[in-house]
Write a protein that holds these residues in place. Sequence first.
Motif, PDB file in Angstrom:
ATOM      1  N   ARG A   1       0.790  -1.241   0.000  1.00  0.00           N
ATOM      2  CA  ARG A   1       0.000   0.000   0.000  1.00  0.00           C
ATOM      3  C   ARG A   1       0.819   1.286   0.000  1.00  0.00           C
ATOM      4  N   VAL A   2       2.025   1.265  -0.553  1.00  0.00           N
ATOM      5  CA  VAL A   2       2.749   2.516  -0.738  1.00  0.00           C
ATOM      6  C   VAL A   2       2.917   2.756  -2.234  1.00  0.00           C
ATOM      7  N   THR A   3       2.960   4.022  -2.609  1.00  0.00           N
ATOM      8  CA  THR A   3       3.049   4.375  -4.033  1.00  0.00           C
ATOM      9  C   THR A   3       4.288   5.194  -4.363  1.00  0.00           C
ATOM     10  N   SER A   4       5.106   5.494  -3.353  1.00  0.00           N
ATOM     11  CA  SER A   4       6.348   6.230  -3.603  1.00  0.00           C
ATOM     12  C   SER A   4       7.364   5.853  -2.541  1.00  0.00           C
ATOM     13  N   ALA A   5       8.638   6.130  -2.858  1.00  0.00           N
ATOM     14  CA  ALA A   5       9.702   5.745  -1.932  1.00  0.00           C
ATOM     15  C   ALA A   5      10.875   6.691  -2.013  1.00  0.00           C
ATOM     16  N   SER A   6      11.554   6.822  -0.880  1.00  0.00           N
ATOM     17  CA  SER A   6      12.865   7.461  -0.856  1.00  0.00           C
ATOM     18  C   SER A   6      13.822   6.457  -0.227  1.00  0.00           C
ATOM     19  N   VAL A   7      15.017   6.384  -0.796  1.00  0.00           N
ATOM     20  CA  VAL A   7      16.018   5.433  -0.329  1.00  0.00           C
ATOM     21  C   VAL A   7      17.282   6.216  -0.005  1.00  0.00           C
ATOM     22  N   ASP A   8      17.661   6.211   1.259  1.00  0.00           N
ATOM     23  CA  ASP A   8      18.847   6.920   1.732  1.00  0.00           C
ATOM     24  C   ASP A   8      20.016   5.948   1.770  1.00  0.00           C
ATOM     25  N   LEU A   9      20.950   6.125   0.844  1.00  0.00           N
ATOM     26  CA  LEU A   9      22.125   5.252   0.738  1.00  0.00           C
ATOM     27  C   LEU A   9      23.392   5.944   1.233  1.00  0.00           C
ATOM     28  N   ARG A  10      23.253   7.037   1.968  1.00  0.00           N
ATOM     29  CA  ARG A  10      24.422   7.819   2.379  1.00  0.00           C
ATOM     30  C   ARG A  10      25.329   7.089   3.363  1.00  0.00           C
ATOM     31  N   ALA A  11      24.854   6.042   4.016  1.00  0.00           N
ATOM     32  CA  ALA A  11      25.695   5.265   4.939  1.00  0.00           C
ATOM     33  C   ALA A  11      26.106   3.920   4.345  1.00  0.00           C
ATOM     34  N   VAL A  12      25.967   3.773   3.033  1.00  0.00           N
ATOM     35  CA  VAL A  12      26.350   2.528   2.354  1.00  0.00           C
ATOM     36  C   VAL A  12      27.850   2.552   2.087  1.00  0.00           C
ATOM     37  N   THR A  13      28.507   1.436   2.414  1.00  0.00           N
ATOM     38  CA  THR A  13      29.959   1.343   2.269  1.00  0.00           C
ATOM     39  C   THR A  13      30.401   0.517   1.069  1.00  0.00           C
ATOM     40  N   PHE A  14      29.496  -0.263   0.496  1.00  0.00           N
ATOM     41  CA  PHE A  14      29.809  -1.082  -0.680  1.00  0.00           C
ATOM     42  C   PHE A  14      28.531  -1.239  -1.478  1.00  0.00           C
TER      43      PHE A  14
ATOM     44  N   HIS B   1      20.993  -3.344  -9.767  1.00  0.00           N
ATOM     45  CA  HIS B   1      19.789  -3.995 -10.283  1.00  0.00           C
ATOM     46  C   HIS B   1      18.583  -3.715  -9.381  1.00  0.00           C
ATOM     47  N   THR B   2      18.807  -3.702  -8.077  1.00  0.00           N
ATOM     48  CA  THR B   2      17.728  -3.411  -7.135  1.00  0.00           C
ATOM     49  C   THR B   2      17.199  -1.997  -7.332  1.00  0.00           C
ATOM     50  N   LEU B   3      18.086  -1.021  -7.543  1.00  0.00           N
ATOM     51  CA  LEU B   3      17.622   0.349  -7.795  1.00  0.00           C
ATOM     52  C   LEU B   3      16.804   0.430  -9.077  1.00  0.00           C
ATOM     53  N   ILE B   4      17.226  -0.282 -10.096  1.00  0.00           N
ATOM     54  CA  ILE B   4      16.472  -0.296 -11.358  1.00  0.00           C
ATOM     55  C   ILE B   4      15.096  -0.928 -11.139  1.00  0.00           C
ATOM     56  N   ARG B   5      15.038  -2.003 -10.370  1.00  0.00           N
ATOM     57  CA  ARG B   5      13.747  -2.625 -10.035  1.00  0.00           C
ATOM     58  C   ARG B   5      12.859  -1.652  -9.276  1.00  0.00           C
ATOM     59  N   LEU B   6      13.450  -0.916  -8.336  1.00  0.00           N
ATOM     60  CA  LEU B   6      12.666   0.064  -7.576  1.00  0.00           C
ATOM     61  C   LEU B   6      12.167   1.189  -8.469  1.00  0.00           C
ATOM     62  N   ALA B   7      12.994   1.639  -9.404  1.00  0.00           N
ATOM     63  CA  ALA B   7      12.562   2.683 -10.342  1.00  0.00           C
ATOM     64  C   ALA B   7      11.397   2.192 -11.195  1.00  0.00           C
ATOM     65  N   ASP B   8      11.417   0.922 -11.581  1.00  0.00           N
ATOM     66  CA  ASP B   8      10.298   0.342 -12.329  1.00  0.00           C
ATOM     67  C   ASP B   8       9.057   0.196 -11.442  1.00  0.00           C
ATOM     68  N   HIS B   9       9.268  -0.136 -10.192  1.00  0.00           N
ATOM     69  CA  HIS B   9       8.167  -0.320  -9.241  1.00  0.00           C
ATOM     70  C   HIS B   9       7.483   1.002  -8.898  1.00  0.00           C
ATOM     71  N   TYR B  10       8.283   2.082  -8.827  1.00  0.00           N
ATOM     72  CA  TYR B  10       7.780   3.418  -8.477  1.00  0.00           C
ATOM     73  C   TYR B  10       8.079   4.407  -9.604  1.00  0.00           C
ATOM     74  N   PRO B  11       7.461   4.246 -10.778  1.00  0.00           N
ATOM     75  CA  PRO B  11       7.779   5.148 -11.892  1.00  0.00           C
ATOM     76  C   PRO B  11       7.465   6.606 -11.539  1.00  0.00           C
ATOM     77  N   GLY B  12       8.477   7.447 -11.598  1.00  0.00           N
ATOM     78  CA  GLY B  12       8.300   8.858 -11.300  1.00  0.00           C
ATOM     79  C   GLY B  12       8.080   9.176  -9.835  1.00  0.00           C
ATOM     80  N   ALA B  13       8.228   8.188  -8.960  1.00  0.00           N
ATOM     81  CA  ALA B  13       7.937   8.401  -7.534  1.00  0.00           C
ATOM     82  C   ALA B  13       9.030   7.810  -6.640  1.00  0.00           C
ATOM     83  N   LEU B  14      10.281   7.826  -7.121  1.00  0.00           N
ATOM     84  CA  LEU B  14      11.409   7.304  -6.367  1.00  0.00           C
ATOM     85  C   LEU B  14      12.470   8.385  -6.225  1.00  0.00           C
ATOM     86  N   ASP B  15      12.991   8.537  -5.008  1.00  0.00           N
ATOM     87  CA  ASP B  15      14.107   9.433  -4.737  1.00  0.00           C
ATOM     88  C   ASP B  15      15.210   8.619  -4.080  1.00  0.00           C
TER      89      ASP B  15
END
Length: 104
Positions: free
Chosen positions: A45-58, A65-79
């Motif tokens: 039941r969510v239609t948009s997402a933000s993903v904070d990767l600022r603490a990612v080390t690798f 591929h996961t980001l591309i899947r998320l972009a497809d899942h949330y067209p125009g509604a992903l940050d």
Amino acid sequence: MDQEGLDPNFSAVGEVTGDRVAVTVTGEVDMATADALFQAATPDRVTSASVDLRAVTFFDSAAIHTLIRLADHYPGALDVYPSDRVRRVLDISGLGDQPWLRAP
């Protein structure tokens, strides 16, 4: 979320507000953890997402591929907010100009 078998330094925590999920990710996103990131970012039941990767080390190809899947899942509604390291990987892979990519 059960993260048994995952890198103990990895976490992907989603917080739903209304119809938007905000996911904060830490540690390494790779083949072993990329699906946990996707699951945290796609609750019901969510239609948009933000993903904070600022603490990612690798960040590897499974993570891309996961980001591309998320972009497809949330067209125009992903940050996506990358760390410098993640930004470099996305730039090298040719994805540095995606409309969902935000300044860190």
